[in-house]
Design a protein around this motif. Structure first.
Motif, PDB file in Angstrom:
ATOM      1  N   SER A  82       0.847  -1.187   0.000  1.00 22.16           N
ATOM      2  CA  SER A  82       0.000   0.000   0.000  1.00 22.16           C
ATOM      3  C   SER A  82       0.882   1.237   0.000  1.00 22.16           C
ATOM      4  CB  SER A  82      -0.903   0.020   1.247  1.00 22.16           C
ATOM      5  OG  SER A  82      -1.597   1.252   1.335  1.00 22.16           O
ATOM      6  N   ASP A  84      -0.243   3.958   1.129  1.00 23.27           N
ATOM      7  CA  ASP A  84      -0.671   4.682   2.320  1.00 23.27           C
ATOM      8  C   ASP A  84       0.187   4.246   3.507  1.00 23.27           C
ATOM      9  OD1 ASP A  84      -2.593   4.529   4.938  1.00 23.27           O
ATOM     10  OD2 ASP A  84      -3.038   6.291   3.714  1.00 23.27           O
ATOM     11  N   GLN A  87      -1.709   2.483   6.452  1.00 24.82           N
ATOM     12  CA  GLN A  87      -2.129   1.127   6.123  1.00 24.82           C
ATOM     13  C   GLN A  87      -0.933   0.195   6.055  1.00 24.82           C
ATOM     14  OE1 GLN A  87      -5.230  -0.032   5.926  1.00 24.82           O
ATOM     15  NE2 GLN A  87      -4.425  -2.091   5.556  1.00 24.82           N
ATOM     16  N   ARG A  88       0.150   0.697   5.496  1.00 27.42           N
ATOM     17  CA  ARG A  88       1.356  -0.131   5.397  1.00 27.42           C
ATOM     18  C   ARG A  88       1.911  -0.479   6.782  1.00 27.42           C
ATOM     19  NH1 ARG A  88       3.784   3.007   2.013  1.00 27.42           N
ATOM     20  NH2 ARG A  88       5.439   3.803   3.362  1.00 27.42           N
ATOM     21  N   LEU A  90       0.233  -1.148   9.406  1.00 25.29           N
ATOM     22  CA  LEU A  90      -0.536  -2.248   9.973  1.00 25.29           C
ATOM     23  C   LEU A  90       0.077  -3.587   9.604  1.00 25.29           C
ATOM     24  CD1 LEU A  90      -4.183  -1.012   9.222  1.00 25.29           C
ATOM     25  CD2 LEU A  90      -2.959  -0.919  11.412  1.00 25.29           C
ATOM     26  N   SER A 157      -1.876 -10.644   3.337  1.00 28.97           N
ATOM     27  CA  SER A 157      -0.938  -9.538   3.149  1.00 28.97           C
ATOM     28  C   SER A 157       0.437  -9.976   3.636  1.00 28.97           C
ATOM     29  CB  SER A 157      -1.402  -8.298   3.920  1.00 28.97           C
ATOM     30  OG  SER A 157      -1.228  -8.492   5.314  1.00 28.97           O
TER      31      SER A 157
END
Length: 213
Positions: A82, A84, A87-88, A90, A157
């Motif tokens: 990502s 972002d 988000q990354r 996480l 992920s």
């Protein structure tokens, strides 16, 4: 073509190969390390001065360290990544936790001292301590997975790869384990993935009682 150095029974190499499989990347695997040797040659040390696998060469871009390779491949190919930063984070916090907490206690602690150490040389107080630590780690993951299918949310992920790679060995060891139904369900979901079956569920009988890499 992407080149990957390492032995397929290596835990850290398996992380990389799993992602390569998920991305369906054409590649050439070059056995190295363990019985294959080759890590102390000038050619290999020129790629990785630490003399460890995995190492990749992506059309001239040489990368070492398994988690750095994961991030590099994901960023290059636009999947499992990502732009972002929040988000990354996480995803990356679970990657870092796996590398700094789970892997030392499971791989270097439990797997090495229990499985790879010949039985007469086993330090049972140390083994029991690591069994207890790993139980705590997987119970933590069980709580996290109570409301999601994967560590990062609803889809696979990079968060899943380092910790998920440990599951096959953990559940195959002849040890006592706590009840972790959410982790077991996560493990079943991972087993449905062809790349996981091919690159992570690799028999490791040849490592039993073997202290040498």
């Amino acid at each position: 073509m992407l080149k990957i150095w390492g032995r397929l029974s290596s835990f850290n190499v398996q992380k990389v190969m799993w992602l390569v499989g998920e991305l369906e990347l054409p590649h050439r695997h070059i056995p190295a390390g363990g019985a294959f040797g080759g890590l102390d040659t000038p050619e290999f040390l020129a790629m990785n001065p630490h003399g460890h696998v995995p190492v990749i060469d992506d059309d001239g871009m040489v990368v070492w360290e398994s988690h750095t390779i994961l991030r590099y491949l994901a960023a290059c190919h636009g999947r499992f990544w990502s732009e972002d930063a929040g988000q990354r984070s996480l995803v990356e916090r679970w990657m870092d936790w796996s590398q700094t907490t789970l892997q030392p206690d499971f791989l270097a602690g439990l797997f090495w001292n229990f499985y790879r150490t010949p039985e007469p040389q086993r330090d049972w107080p140390l083994i029991r301590r690591n069994i207890s630590l790993c139980a705590q780690h997987f119970q933590l993951l069980d709580r996290i997975l109570a409301d999601r299918d994967y560590l990062g949310g609803d889809v696979l992920s990079l968060a899943d790869i380092p910790a998920g790679t440990a599951l096959y060995r953990y559940f195959e060891l002849d040890i006592e384990r706590p009840s972790v139904p959410n982790v077991e369900a996560w493990y079943r979901r991972l087993q449905e993935r062809a790349a996981y079956r091919q690159y992570v569920m690799v028999p490791f009988d040849d490592l039993r009682g073997r202290l040498a890499y």
